[in-house]
Write an enzyme that holds these catalytic residues in place. Structure first.
Site, PDB file in Angstrom:
ATOM      1  N   VAL A 282       0.842  -1.203   0.000  1.00  0.00           N
ATOM      2  CA  VAL A 282       0.000   0.000   0.000  1.00  0.00           C
ATOM      3  C   VAL A 282       0.873   1.247   0.000  1.00  0.00           C
ATOM      4  O   VAL A 282       0.614   2.217  -0.719  1.00  0.00           O
ATOM      5  CB  VAL A 282      -0.949  -0.001   1.223  1.00  0.00           C
ATOM      6  N   ALA A 283       1.934   1.210   0.772  1.00  0.00           N
ATOM      7  CA  ALA A 283       2.786   2.394   0.864  1.00  0.00           C
ATOM      8  C   ALA A 283       3.569   2.609  -0.425  1.00  0.00           C
ATOM      9  O   ALA A 283       3.783   3.734  -0.848  1.00  0.00           O
ATOM     10  CB  ALA A 283       3.749   2.241   2.036  1.00  0.00           C
ATOM     11  N   GLU A 287      -0.110   5.649  -5.629  1.00  0.00           N
ATOM     12  CA  GLU A 287      -1.479   5.845  -6.097  1.00  0.00           C
ATOM     13  C   GLU A 287      -1.803   7.331  -6.279  1.00  0.00           C
ATOM     14  O   GLU A 287      -2.708   7.687  -7.014  1.00  0.00           O
ATOM     15  CB  GLU A 287      -2.470   5.182  -5.130  1.00  0.00           C
ATOM     16  N   ASP A 329       1.411  35.562 -36.652  1.00  0.00           N
ATOM     17  CA  ASP A 329       0.906  36.682 -37.439  1.00  0.00           C
ATOM     18  C   ASP A 329       1.710  37.911 -37.079  1.00  0.00           C
ATOM     19  O   ASP A 329       2.280  37.984 -36.000  1.00  0.00           O
ATOM     20  CB  ASP A 329      -0.547  36.982 -37.043  1.00  0.00           C
ATOM     21  N   ASP A 649      -6.330  34.125 -36.729  1.00  0.00           N
ATOM     22  CA  ASP A 649      -7.522  34.731 -36.159  1.00  0.00           C
ATOM     23  C   ASP A 649      -8.762  34.548 -37.027  1.00  0.00           C
ATOM     24  O   ASP A 649      -9.870  34.517 -36.534  1.00  0.00           O
ATOM     25  CB  ASP A 649      -7.300  36.215 -35.852  1.00  0.00           C
ATOM     26  N   ASP A 653      -8.108  30.612 -41.168  1.00  0.00           N
ATOM     27  CA  ASP A 653      -6.909  30.161 -40.477  1.00  0.00           C
ATOM     28  C   ASP A 653      -7.143  28.847 -39.746  1.00  0.00           C
ATOM     29  O   ASP A 653      -6.197  28.173 -39.337  1.00  0.00           O
ATOM     30  CB  ASP A 653      -6.446  31.215 -39.459  1.00  0.00           C
ATOM     31  N   ASN A 715       9.616   5.477  -2.597  1.00  0.00           N
ATOM     32  CA  ASN A 715       9.014   4.151  -2.533  1.00  0.00           C
ATOM     33  C   ASN A 715      10.043   3.046  -2.695  1.00  0.00           C
ATOM     34  O   ASN A 715       9.990   2.035  -1.992  1.00  0.00           O
ATOM     35  CB  ASN A 715       7.922   4.017  -3.593  1.00  0.00           C
ATOM     36  N   ASN A 743       4.405   6.538   4.839  1.00  0.00           N
ATOM     37  CA  ASN A 743       3.796   6.836   3.547  1.00  0.00           C
ATOM     38  C   ASN A 743       2.903   8.075   3.622  1.00  0.00           C
ATOM     39  O   ASN A 743       2.976   8.979   2.806  1.00  0.00           O
ATOM     40  CB  ASN A 743       2.991   5.610   3.100  1.00  0.00           C
ATOM     41  N   THR A 746       5.022  11.331   4.191  1.00  0.00           N
ATOM     42  CA  THR A 746       5.959  11.808   3.175  1.00  0.00           C
ATOM     43  C   THR A 746       5.346  11.985   1.789  1.00  0.00           C
ATOM     44  O   THR A 746       5.792  12.814   1.027  1.00  0.00           O
ATOM     45  CB  THR A 746       7.139  10.832   3.035  1.00  0.00           C
ATOM     46  N   ASP A 747       4.337  11.199   1.461  1.00  0.00           N
ATOM     47  CA  ASP A 747       3.872  11.198   0.073  1.00  0.00           C
ATOM     48  C   ASP A 747       3.038  12.410  -0.309  1.00  0.00           C
ATOM     49  O   ASP A 747       3.184  12.963  -1.377  1.00  0.00           O
ATOM     50  CB  ASP A 747       3.049   9.929  -0.210  1.00  0.00           C
TER      51      ASP A 747
HETATM   52  N1  LIG Z   1      -9.717  46.883 -44.103  1.00  0.00           N
HETATM   53  C1  LIG Z   1      -8.958  46.752 -45.183  1.00  0.00           C
HETATM   54  N2  LIG Z   1      -9.418  47.173 -46.366  1.00  0.00           N
HETATM   55  C2  LIG Z   1      -8.671  47.032 -47.479  1.00  0.00           C
HETATM   56  N3  LIG Z   1      -7.458  46.485 -47.494  1.00  0.00           N
HETATM   57  C3  LIG Z   1      -6.928  46.054 -46.345  1.00  0.00           C
HETATM   58  C4  LIG Z   1      -7.649  46.164 -45.128  1.00  0.00           C
HETATM   59  N4  LIG Z   1      -6.880  45.656 -44.143  1.00  0.00           N
HETATM   60  C5  LIG Z   1      -5.762  45.221 -44.720  1.00  0.00           C
HETATM   61  N5  LIG Z   1      -5.762  45.459 -46.036  1.00  0.00           N
HETATM   62  C6  LIG Z   1      -4.712  45.132 -47.009  1.00  0.00           C
HETATM   63  O1  LIG Z   1      -4.618  43.724 -47.113  1.00  0.00           O
HETATM   64  C7  LIG Z   1      -3.302  43.291 -46.766  1.00  0.00           C
HETATM   65  C8  LIG Z   1      -3.366  41.979 -46.007  1.00  0.00           C
HETATM   66  O2  LIG Z   1      -4.053  42.131 -44.796  1.00  0.00           O
HETATM   67  P1  LIG Z   1      -4.261  40.924 -43.782  1.00  0.00           P
HETATM   68  O3  LIG Z   1      -5.257  41.332 -42.783  1.00  0.00           O
HETATM   69  O4  LIG Z   1      -4.469  39.672 -44.545  1.00  0.00           O
HETATM   70  O5  LIG Z   1      -2.845  40.752 -43.126  1.00  0.00           O
HETATM   71  P2  LIG Z   1      -2.183  41.665 -42.031  1.00  0.00           P
HETATM   72  O6  LIG Z   1      -3.199  42.105 -41.067  1.00  0.00           O
HETATM   73  O7  LIG Z   1      -1.391  42.709 -42.702  1.00  0.00           O
HETATM   74  O8  LIG Z   1      -1.131  40.731 -41.381  1.00  0.00           O
HETATM   75  P3  LIG Z   1      -1.325  39.473 -40.443  1.00  0.00           P
HETATM   76  O9  LIG Z   1      -1.636  38.335 -41.381  1.00  0.00           O
HETATM   77  O10 LIG Z   1       0.035  39.368 -39.862  1.00  0.00           O
HETATM   78  O11 LIG Z   1      -2.374  39.746 -39.434  1.00  0.00           O
HETATM   79  C9  LIG Z   1      -2.696  44.417 -45.960  1.00  0.00           C
HETATM   80  O12 LIG Z   1      -1.323  44.502 -46.135  1.00  0.00           O
HETATM   81  C10 LIG Z   1      -3.376  45.648 -46.543  1.00  0.00           C
HETATM   82  O13 LIG Z   1      -2.674  46.137 -47.649  1.00  0.00           O
HETATM   83 CA   LIG Z   2       5.300   6.007  -0.412  1.00  0.00          CA
END
Ligand SMILES: Nc1ncnc2c1ncn2[C@@H]1O[C@H](COP(=O)(O)OP(=O)(O)OP(=O)(O)O)[C@@H](O)[C@H]1O
Ligand SMILES: [Ca+2]
Length: 928
Positions: A282-283, A287, A329, A649, A653, A715, A743, A746-747
């Site tokens: 047991v000791a 467990e 990113d 994000d 992705d 142990n 046991n 210490t355990d």
């Molecule tokens: N709201 C927007 N309207 C129009 N063009 C945009 C807008 N936001 C970003 N862009 C253009 O699109 C490109 C790509 O943007 P995207 O959001 O894909 O990447 P990011 O934000 O630059 O980078 P990450 O991928 O590191 O977040 C940018 O470099 C910019 O030129």
């Molecule tokens: Ca023990």
């Protein structure tokens, strides 16, 4: 009158039926009272283990049952006191196990709640972000692409909405949703196009809906039992330990049998030997191991939360410690995502913009002279397009509470609601008097083709004075392909290659100084022009100019990156931004070692997998990539044997996040889809948080190794003490009760305290461990066995010396057993400090871990208690020890630590030589 179902009603009827005004939503107290009546918007979980069951489970162990049986028999034979004490110790052991497991269970539940989804809800006229479980029928929720629908709802606004309902209907193609009532009955679920169902996902568009059913009433609730999501919370390590536990039980039982047989052969009474053997088993069975592992993991997870990293899947805590590449990113993760336009380019002229942050104070200047936008039609056009093709809202908020410095001048902060890139453009317009409010008086928006990372551009259609105009903004390299004209020196002229080259040169120049560059264009539409698809409008555009905005790197990131380099972790930037901008920022952050490659999406597309695999270790920046590229990058890195952490994000992705060993989503800017695919969420979107999580992950693993080392060595020591004694034909060095007490003392607590020990200094200067590494790797197995043997030998030596040195002692055997008891406990309590360091006790301050000191002190008190409290002495058959005895006990208990310490001081540790980056020597061909 037959009652209409939700899809037969109009949206207004549905709202009325729930007593809610769709413009303001429910009042808070009404929502609260509904929740009390109806319950939370949750699917009921599977069976929960009740605390009582959990407690009783502690005694289900086979050896514990044998011990209890044996004790009962000895009780019946008249050994009442012995029996009661042993039962009491077993119960105390059970309580300890129960506390450990209960804590583990509770922390796991807290973890699940943390990763629960949020929802945007309209209440009392304002939009709030609340936990989805707080929603009630009648709530008005707002949804956008990437959101999971939090309850069953009736849409009353649906702009281009597509919903993926495979979880419910099995149909994997997203279906379009609308708001009109259906006039049939018994419409199948998949055709209820004006309803949204809990757990399904908005893949496109924006929507509003009124919640009609929550919790177990929803369609998802009806099938909840079927899909009871059995996302395993067991980590690979826990799994392996469970198997190891079984082996250890076998070994412990086998050794115990040997001990018992050896004792009997040497003339010990069989029954006493049997009881001693069972107690020993047991000791010696660890467990508590699984529960302590869970606690170490769960507490580590809580520490991570404090450092802004939310773990969604427990196994990833282990994987984190193995991460060898972080793909991140750029925008918002490495940088602050607080964009400010600093430069403009119109018709070959560079203009500068002053002013910091989002405050709309500043001016536009050219070579030092202020330029008035009102008198410059080309600049005015640029600002007009910037502000019209935009969804961000600039707001002035009063800072509350203690931040306010004086009463009469309330401090205000300018904030952006929406995309910071667009926010920067709104601020730019506001600086020159082009506010959205003013522009809206003459321009009315009639259509939008939203931005996405794939298209890298966005367009809106506005009508004004009878005409229509399209305004487009986007990445210059992409936008230029859709422009046929340019605004040049006051006139619209054809966009010649020469002029395009000028624009691209200006773009490159801005990007070199780490600016994010956006191009702007427009076109006046004729009344006959179609504008149903973006291809209809985004062509033949008139190019207006460029805006360059800074996005300062996050302050902590540089340091985090250098930490990664020391820890043998490669950092890679993956961004949609322009190559030159990306490279400039990577250099600024120290992410691009000499000889490191920068690759853009186009180049990536031309490489096949073999070529990518060959180069992937040398590439540090991927620019202008689309989300789909991320998956290729992850796969390639994995083929090269890396453990990959990958951030993302957007909806697109998710596949890469899922495929990565550690998928990381953004807490602030991330979509629900990306969060659900992820193992880890950064609640501050910050790169440095990833590194903090990796550090915790490494620390947790080392702590698990620490207490495994401690528990198993203890142990082994216990078993060997008995084994050696029996082999040498000595009497029992420890009585069953004493073994059980050792046991218990210490355990429990010391092992738990090791589980939350501070990390060693060299934690982040070592290479990541291999994911396949055995828990006993790096000499841990050797340390356990050698220490166990030493503890056993020293305890036995102390026992033997006491036995032969003082044969006239009236209580000779009891006295020697007390010496053995004290030695064994002390040896373990000293050893526990050894376990804190991969080297020896002399390499760390033993008082650093306050919990451990407390745990050891309380164990000491428990040991001294049974030796010096007179009422307990007869029960535990102990006798008080004299000073000489104690000196011997301490020497015997200290020898193993001393020997090991000497050993480790003598063998100088090798300094880990860690260099990262491109292998030196052969110069790499640049891709550019
Ligand atoms: N709201 C927007 N309207 C129009 N063009 C945009 C807008 N936001 C970003 N862009 C253009 O699109 C490109 C790509 O943007 P995207 O959001 O894909 O990447 P990011 O934000 O630059 O980078 P990450 O991928 O590191 O977040 C940018 O470099 C910019 O030129
Ligand atoms: Ca023990």
């Amino acid at each position: 009158m037959s009652q209409k179902t939700w899809y037969q009603m109009t949206a207004e009827e549905a709202a009325r039926a729930h007593g809610v005004d769709p413009r303001t939503g429910l009042p808070w107290d009404e929502a609260r009272s509904r929740q009390e009546r109806i319950g939370r918007n949750e699917l009921s979980e599977g069976k929960k283990i009740s605390p009582v069951t959990l407690f009783l489970n502690q005694f289900k162990d086979f050896m514990v049952l044998v011990l209890m049986g044996a004790t009962l028999i000895s009780g019946l034979l008249g050994e009442y006191l012995d029996a009661i004490t042993i039962i009491a110790i077993i119960i105390m052991n059970g309580v300890l196990g129960f506390i450990q497991e209960f804590r583990a269970e509770r922390s796991l539940r807290a973890l699940k709640e943390l990763s629960a989804p949020n929802a945007k809800v309209l209440r009392e006229g304002e939009v709030h972000q609340i936990a989805a479980s707080e929603l009630v029928p009648g709530d008005i929720v707002l949804l956008e692409s990437g959101d999971r629908i939090p309850a069953d709802l009736r849409f009353f606004e649906a702009n281009g909405v597509y919903v993926e309902e495979s979880a419910l209907t099995g149909e994997s193609v997203p279906v379009a949703k609308h708001v009109s009532p259906l006039d049939h009955e018994d419409v199948p679920l998949g055709d209820q196009r004006n309803l949204g169902f809990m757990g399904t996902m908005l893949t496109q568009g924006t929507a509003k809906g009124v919640i009609v059913r929550t919790g177990m009433e929803t369609e998802m609730g009806k099938i909840a039992d079927l899909i009871q999501n059995t996302d395993s919370m067991e980590t690979p390590l826990q799994h392996r330990l469970e198997q190891l536990g079984k082996i250890l039980i076998g070994v412990a039982v086998a050794l115990t049998i040997v001990v018992v047989l050896a004792g009997i052969l040497h003339g010990q009474p069989p029954y006493a030997m049997f009881l001693a053997g069972v107690s020993l088993a047991v000791a010696a069975i660890p467990e508590g191991l699984p529960a302590i592992v869970t606690i170490a993991l769960a507490l580590g997870v809580q520490r991570m939360i404090k450092r802004k990293a939310i773990v969604r899947k427990l196994p990833s805590v282990e994987t984190l410690g193995c991460a060898s590449v972080i793909c991140s990113d750029k925008t918002g993760t490495l940088t602050q995502n607080k964009m400010t336009v600093t430069h403009l380019w119109v018709s070959g002229q560079v203009l500068e913009v002053s002013g910091d942050g989002y405050a709309p104070h500043g001016s536009i200047t050219s070579e030092g002279a202020v330029v008035e936008a009102g008198k410059e039609p080309m600049l005015a056009k640029l600002l007009q397009v910037s502000v019209l093709c935009n969804n961000a809202v600039l707001r002035q908020e009063e800072l509350e509470g203690r931040k306010k410095k004086s009463k009469d001048a309330p401090e205000t902060a300018w904030t952006i609601n929406g995309d910071p890139t667009e926010g920067a453009l709104v601020v730019l317009g506001a600086k020159a008097g082009f506010t959205p409010e003013k522009l809206r008086e003459s321009f009315e928006r009639t259509g939008e083709f939203p931005f996405d990372s794939e298209r890298k551009r966005m367009s809106v259609i506005v009508s004004h004075g009878g005409g229509r105009m399209v305004c487009t903004k986007g990445a210059p390299d992409v936008l230029l392909q859709h422009c046929s004209y340019v605004l040049w020196e006051g006139k619209v002229i054809p966009f010649t290659p020469t002029l395009k080259a000028k624009v691209m040169a200006a773009n490159e120049g801005m990007a070199k100084s780490a600016l994010r560059v956006l191009g702007l264009a427009y076109r006046d539409l004729r009344s006959t022009d179609r504008c149903a698809e973006y291809d209809d409008v985004e062509q033949q555009l008139v190019f207006v100019g460029l805006t360059g905005m800074i996005d300062p790197p996050r302050r902590e990131v540089r340091e985090a990156i250098s930490k990664c380099r020391k820890a043998g972790i490669k950092t890679v930037m993956i961004t949609g931004d322009h190559q030159t901008t990306a490279e400039a920022i990577a250099k600024e952050l120290g992410m691009l070692p000499a000889g490191g490659l920068v690759v853009n999406g186009q180049q990536l597309a031309t490489m096949d997998d073999d070529e990518l695999d060959r180069r992937v270790d040398d590439i540090f920046v991927y620019a202008r990539v689309s989300p789909e590229h991320k998956l290729r990058i992850v796969k390639s890195l994995q083929r090269k044997g890396h453990v990959v952490a990958m951030t993302g994000d957007g909806v697109n992705d998710a596949p890469a996040i899922k495929a990565a060993d550690i998928g990381i989503a953004m807490g602030i800017s991330g979509t629900d889809v990306s969060k659900e695919a992820s193992a880890l969420i950064l609640s501050d979107d910050n790169f440095a948080t990833i590194v903090a999580a990796i550090e915790e992950g490494r620390g947790i693993y080392e702590n698990i190794r620490k207490f495994i080392r401690y528990l198993l060595a203890s142990n082994v020591g216990e078993i060997l003490t008995m084994f050696f004694a029996m082999m040498a034909g000595l009497p029992l060095p420890l009585l069953p009760i004493q073994i059980l007490w050792v046991n218990l003392v210490t355990d429990g607590l010391p092992a738990m305290a090791l589980g939350i020990d501070q990390a060693e200094k060299d934690l982040m200067t070592q290479k990541p461990r291999s994911a396949k590494e055995n828990i006993f790797a790096r000499r841990l197995g050797w340390k356990i066995i050698s220490r166990g043997i030493l503890i056993g030998l020293c305890t036995l030596a102390a026992f033997w010396i006491a036995l032969v040195n003082d044969p006239q002692h009236p209580n000779n055997l009891a006295h020697a057993q007390s010496v053995a008891f004290a030695t064994l406990v002390m040896a373990q309590l000293i050893h526990v400090f050894d376990c804190r360091s991969s080297r020896s006790i002399f390499h760390r301050n033993p008082l650093q871990n306050g919990y451990l000191v407390l745990a050891v002190l309380s164990s000491l008190v428990l040991m001294l208690g049974v030796m010096y409290i007179e009422q307990l002495q007869p029960i535990f058959k102990t006798v008080p020890l004299g000073t000489k005895d104690w000196i011997m006990v301490l020497i015997a208990a200290g020898i193993p630590t001393f020997l090991m310490g000497i050993g480790s001081v003598m063998s100088r540790p090798r300094k880990p030589e860690l260099k990262f980056g491109v292998k030196g020597g052969n110069a790499k061909p640049s891709l550019r």
